[in-house]
Design an enzyme around this catalytic site. Structure first.
Site, mmCIF file in Angstrom:
data_model
loop_
_atom_site.group_PDB
_atom_site.id
_atom_site.type_symbol
_atom_site.label_atom_id
_atom_site.label_comp_id
_atom_site.label_asym_id
_atom_site.label_seq_id
_atom_site.Cartn_x
_atom_site.Cartn_y
_atom_site.Cartn_z
ATOM 1 N NE ARG A 41 -4.194 1.733 2.210
ATOM 2 C CZ ARG A 41 -4.383 2.768 3.036
ATOM 3 N NH1 ARG A 41 -3.513 3.018 3.988
ATOM 4 N NH2 ARG A 41 -5.444 3.543 2.910
ATOM 5 C CB ILE A 67 -5.710 5.609 -0.975
ATOM 6 C CG1 ILE A 67 -5.544 4.085 -1.014
ATOM 7 C CG2 ILE A 67 -4.994 6.175 0.234
ATOM 8 C CD1 ILE A 67 -4.076 3.630 -1.158
ATOM 9 C CB SER A 68 -10.830 3.049 0.159
ATOM 10 O OG SER A 68 -11.499 3.663 -0.919
ATOM 11 C CD GLN A 69 -11.480 2.005 7.480
ATOM 12 O OE1 GLN A 69 -12.586 2.271 7.012
ATOM 13 N NE2 GLN A 69 -11.312 1.588 8.714
ATOM 14 N N PRO A 70 -8.064 0.474 4.435
ATOM 15 C CG PRO A 70 -5.836 0.078 5.062
ATOM 16 C CD PRO A 70 -6.915 1.115 5.120
#
Ligand code: SAH
Length: 221
Positions: A41, A67-70
C-alpha cells in the site's frame, strides 16, 4: 511480511469482528487477506504519507480524493466473492490500490477514473508494479464501460447519489455489485446488489461508510 503490514492485517481482522453483525461474516476469505498482506500500500500513497501507509484509515492522494481505508478495501473485495476467471469493472481508480488487490484475484480488471491525472498516474504505477491484467480508462463511471460488458462483478469506490442503471445492465446474472450510496457529506450506506439468475436485483444495506462523491462530471461542485 513487515511489522507494519502485520499490524494492518490485525486491524482489519479486528474491525471485521466488530462489524460482523452488519456485514454478515465473522472473517474475510483467506485469499483476500493474503492479497491484502502482499500488495504494498505504501507504493500507492504520496511519498510524504508513506509512514502512515499501513494505518487502517483513508489517506489523501491529491485532487481532493482519497485512497480508501484498508478494512473497506478488504471488505468490498470479499463481498464480490471473486473467482480466478472473473472480469471485473471498478469505478473510481484513484490511486489504483483497490485495482491491484482485485487484479491479484481475477483474470482482468477494467477500471474507470474521472480525473485524467489520477488515471494516468495509477496506470503508470500499476505497470511499474508489473500488473498486466488491468485496463485503465478516463470516463464517467455512472455510464459504466459498455465495451467489455457484461462483468462478473462491479465495484464502485465513490459514493453514488443512486445506483446507476447502466451498472446494473452491465452486470452478469448471479453476480454482485458493491457500491456506497448517499449524498456527499451526508451519511452513506454500503450496498450489496445481487443479480439473480432471472436478472432480478436484490439489494442489501450493510453499514455506514464515508466515501468521496461519485461525480457526474469534472465541472460539478
Ligand atoms: N479505489 C480508490 C479510491 C479512490 S476515491 C483507491 O483505492 O485509491 C474515488 C475515486 O473516484 C476518485 O479518484 C474520484 O476522482 C473518482 N470518481 C469520482 N467520480 C467518478 C466518476 N463519475 N467516474 C469515475 N471515477 C470517479
Amino acid at each position: 511480511m513487515s511489522n507494519d503490514i502485520n499490524r494492518m492485517i490485525t486491524d482489519i481482522e479486528r474491525e471485521v469482528t466488530y462489524t460482523s453483525h452488519m456485514i454478515g461474516r465473522k472473517v474475510l476469505a483467506d485469499r483476500v487477506m493474503q492479497v491484502m498482506s502482499r500488495v504494498p500500500r505504501d507504493q500507492f500513497v504520496p511519498p510524504e504519507l508513506r509512514a502512515y501507509a499501513f494505518a487502517n484509515g483513508p489517506l489523501t492522494i491529491g485532487h481532493g480524493q482519497t485512497i480508501s481505508q484498508p478494512y473497506i478495501v478488504a471488505l468490498m473485495t470479499d463481498l464480490l466473492e471473486l473467482e480466478p476467471d472473473y472480469r471485473i469493472l471498478e469505478i473510481g481508480t484513484g490511486s489504483g490500490y483497490q485495482t491491484a488487490i482485485l487484479a491479484e484475484l481475477v483474470e482482468h480488471v477494467y477500471t474507470m477514473e474521472l480525473i485524467p491525472d489520477l488515471s494516468d498516474k495509477a496506470e503508470h504505477r500499476l505497470q511499474e508494479l508489473g500488473y498486466n491484467n488491468i485496463s485503465c480508462q478516463v470516463g464517467n463511471g455512472y455510464e459504466g464501460w459498455q465495451e467489455h460488458a457484461p462483468y462478473d462483478g462491479i465495484i464502485v469506490t465513490a459514493a453514488a447519489a443512486y445506483i446507476p442503471p447502466s451498472l446494473i445492465e452491465q452486470l452478469k446474472s448471479r453476480r454482485k455489485l458493491v457500491i456506497p450510496v448517499g449524498q456527499a457529506h451526508m451519511p452513506q450506506e454500503l450496498v450489496l446488489v445481487d443479480k439473480d439468475a432471472e436478472g432480478t436485483t436484490h439489494t442489501r444495506i450493510l453499514l455506514d461508510v464515508a466515501f468521496v462523491p461519485l461525480r457526474q462530471g469534472l465541472m460539478e461542485e
